[in-house]
Design an enzyme around this catalytic site. Structure first.
Site, PDB file in Angstrom:
ATOM      1  N   ASN A 179       0.833  -0.841  -0.489  1.00  0.00           N
ATOM      2  CA  ASN A 179      -0.372  -0.442  -0.109  1.00  0.00           C
ATOM      3  C   ASN A 179       0.807   1.206  -0.046  1.00  0.00           C
ATOM      4  OD1 ASN A 179      -1.662   1.728   0.252  1.00  0.00           O
ATOM      5  ND2 ASN A 179      -2.207   1.483   2.136  1.00  0.00           N
ATOM      6  N   TRP A 180       1.176   1.632  -1.270  1.00  0.00           N
ATOM      7  CA  TRP A 180       1.638   3.234  -1.322  1.00  0.00           C
ATOM      8  C   TRP A 180       1.426   4.236  -0.625  1.00  0.00           C
ATOM      9  CZ3 TRP A 180       4.328   3.463  -6.748  1.00  0.00           C
ATOM     10  CH2 TRP A 180       6.038   2.464  -6.866  1.00  0.00           C
ATOM     11  N   LYS A 181       0.384   4.090  -0.064  1.00  0.00           N
ATOM     12  CA  LYS A 181      -0.668   5.388   0.000  1.00  0.00           C
ATOM     13  C   LYS A 181      -0.398   6.647  -0.565  1.00  0.00           C
ATOM     14  CE  LYS A 181       0.173   3.332   4.890  1.00  0.00           C
ATOM     15  NZ  LYS A 181       0.146   3.421   6.360  1.00  0.00           N
TER      16      LYS A 181
ATOM     17  N   HIS B  21      -9.218   1.414   5.123  1.00  0.00           N
ATOM     18  CA  HIS B  21      -7.918   1.230   5.781  1.00  0.00           C
ATOM     19  C   HIS B  21      -8.147   1.624   7.019  1.00  0.00           C
ATOM     20  CE1 HIS B  21      -4.085   2.188   6.418  1.00  0.00           C
ATOM     21  NE2 HIS B  21      -3.528   1.543   5.996  1.00  0.00           N
TER      22      HIS B  21
ATOM     23  N   GLU C  79      -6.850   4.310   7.635  1.00  0.00           N
ATOM     24  CA  GLU C  79      -6.797   6.200   7.670  1.00  0.00           C
ATOM     25  C   GLU C  79      -7.882   6.399   6.849  1.00  0.00           C
ATOM     26  OE1 GLU C  79      -2.716   4.849   5.711  1.00  0.00           O
ATOM     27  OE2 GLU C  79      -2.122   4.943   7.374  1.00  0.00           O
TER      28      GLU C  79
ATOM     29  N   GLU D  12      -4.778  -5.664  10.753  1.00  0.00           N
ATOM     30  CA  GLU D  12      -4.130  -4.145  10.826  1.00  0.00           C
ATOM     31  C   GLU D  12      -4.252  -3.476  12.483  1.00  0.00           C
ATOM     32  OE1 GLU D  12      -2.332  -3.147   7.241  1.00  0.00           O
ATOM     33  OE2 GLU D  12      -4.553  -1.642   7.387  1.00  0.00           O
TER      34      GLU D  12
ATOM     35  N   GLY E 295       2.525   1.968  10.889  1.00  0.00           N
ATOM     36  CA  GLY E 295       3.107   3.504  10.709  1.00  0.00           C
ATOM     37  C   GLY E 295       4.385   3.507  11.579  1.00  0.00           C
TER      38      GLY E 295
ATOM     39  N   SER F 198       3.338  -2.280  10.411  1.00  0.00           N
ATOM     40  CA  SER F 198       4.943  -2.553  10.748  1.00  0.00           C
ATOM     41  C   SER F 198       5.662  -4.025  10.092  1.00  0.00           C
ATOM     42  CB  SER F 198       5.431  -2.259  12.153  1.00  0.00           C
ATOM     43  OG  SER F 198       4.573  -0.531  12.514  1.00  0.00           O
TER      44      SER F 198
ATOM     45  N   GLY G 139       2.921  -1.374   4.283  1.00  0.00           N
ATOM     46  CA  GLY G 139       2.722  -0.172   4.050  1.00  0.00           C
ATOM     47  C   GLY G 139       4.242   0.543   3.530  1.00  0.00           C
ATOM     48  N   GLY G 140       5.199   1.068   4.484  1.00  0.00           N
ATOM     49  CA  GLY G 140       6.239   1.536   4.412  1.00  0.00           C
ATOM     50  C   GLY G 140       7.343   0.057   3.579  1.00  0.00           C
TER      51      GLY G 140
HETATM   52  C1  PEP Z   1      -0.532   0.142   5.884  1.00  0.00           C
HETATM   53  O1  PEP Z   1      -0.656   0.893   5.564  1.00  0.00           O
HETATM   54  O2  PEP Z   1      -1.437  -1.126   5.820  1.00  0.00           O
HETATM   55  C2  PEP Z   1       0.550  -0.518   6.650  1.00  0.00           C
HETATM   56  C3  PEP Z   1       0.492  -1.730   7.338  1.00  0.00           C
HETATM   57  O3  PEP Z   1       1.506   0.155   7.204  1.00  0.00           O
HETATM   58  P1  PEP Z   1       3.035   0.306   7.318  1.00  0.00           P
HETATM   59  O4  PEP Z   1       3.162  -1.507   7.699  1.00  0.00           O
HETATM   60  O5  PEP Z   1       3.899   1.232   7.199  1.00  0.00           O
HETATM   61  O6  PEP Z   1       3.072  -0.512   9.131  1.00  0.00           O
END
Ligand code: PEP
Length: 249
Positions: free
Chosen positions: A9-11, A93, A95, A163, A169, A207, A228-229
């Site tokens: 997920n590049w957000k 998500h 967010e 999640e 994040g 993470s 994500g990251g």
């Molecule tokens: C996400 O955006 O769904 C996520 C899990 O981010 P991260 O891996 O950065 O915690």
């Protein structure tokens, strides 16, 4: 058997220059032993889908609107995602639930639209730290699962991503025991409602990085990750794909 999926997920990150990461991923994993998906910003979906056409990397959206079209400035219909070359869409998500006030009823309506358009809906669920500390994790997660998932869901049309909000994040990862407990409860709930619960892919997100992916993928009922990251750089995401390929699951 559930499909194993490494989903990135590049957000709201990445312009055209970031597409070099996809080239690098294609070089390092020309024939991955698991499903691989990148969900870039909407502006990159069509270009990424062109690049990955015929390869093993799938492309997805990060949200869609529940309506088929109309006066919804800034929104994207599910059919527009398929038209751009997407095969999946992330929905609910945390967010979006937090920043855009999306309820599980909203997520459900989007998931119905997405699956009707032929997209696989990756439905995200997870508790906040406050909810976990109040001992409400399973109540919250299973409540979101029930309310966000279409009645017509199947393992072919829906993927669930657990999640924990406090792990996204933040660098904080749920313990393996916490992941095992929630994933088992999700598996049971899916089996109770859909009968083929054993076949749904259930992803962990929060993470995940190359250094912790292998142990997370070793947990029962973890069929992959929503990342994500660590999905932004091919070198990092590649390590996660390699860990998933090697997992027994
Ligand atoms: C996400 O955006 O769904 C996520 C899990 O981010 P991260 O891996 O950065 O915690």
């Amino acid at each position: 058997m559930p499909a194993k999926l490494a989903a990135g997920n590049w957000k709201m990150n990445g312009t055209g220059a970031a597409l070099t990461e996809i080239e690098a991923l294609q070089s390092s994993h020309p024939a991955p032993g698991c499903d691989v998906l990148i969900c870039p910003p909407a502006t990159l979906i069509a270009r990424m889908a062109d690049m990955t056409s015929g390869s093993a990397i799938a492309v997805g959206g990060q949200d869609c609107h529940a309506a088929a079209g109309g006066a919804h400035t800034g929104d994207i219909a599910a059919t527009m995602l398929t038209d751009a070359g997407a095969s999946h869409v992330i929905l609910g998500h945390s967010e979006r639930r937090a920043d855009h006030g999306e309820s599980s009823a909203d997520v459900l309506a989007k998931a119905v639209a997405a699956t009707e358009a032929g997209l696989v809906a990756i439905i995200c669920i997870g508790e906040t730290l406050e909810e976990r500390e109040a001992g409400r994790t399973l109540e919250v997660v299973l409540g979101q699962l029930e309310a966000s998932t279409p009645d017509a869901s199947s393992a072919e049309t829906v993927v669930i991503a657990y999640e924990p909000v406090w792990a996204i994040g933040t660098g904080k990862v749920a313990t393996l025991e916490q992941i095992a407990e929630v994933h088992a409860a999700i598996r049971d709930a899916l089996a109770g409602r859909f009968g083929d619960g054993g076949d749904f892919s259930i992803l962990y997100g929060g993470s995940v990085k190359p250094s912790n992916a292998a142990e997370i993928f070793g947990v029962a009922n973890v069929d992959g990750a929503l990342v994500g990251g660590a999905s932004l750089k091919a070198a990092d995401f590649s390590g996660i794909i390699t860990a998933l390929e090697a997992s027994g699951g």
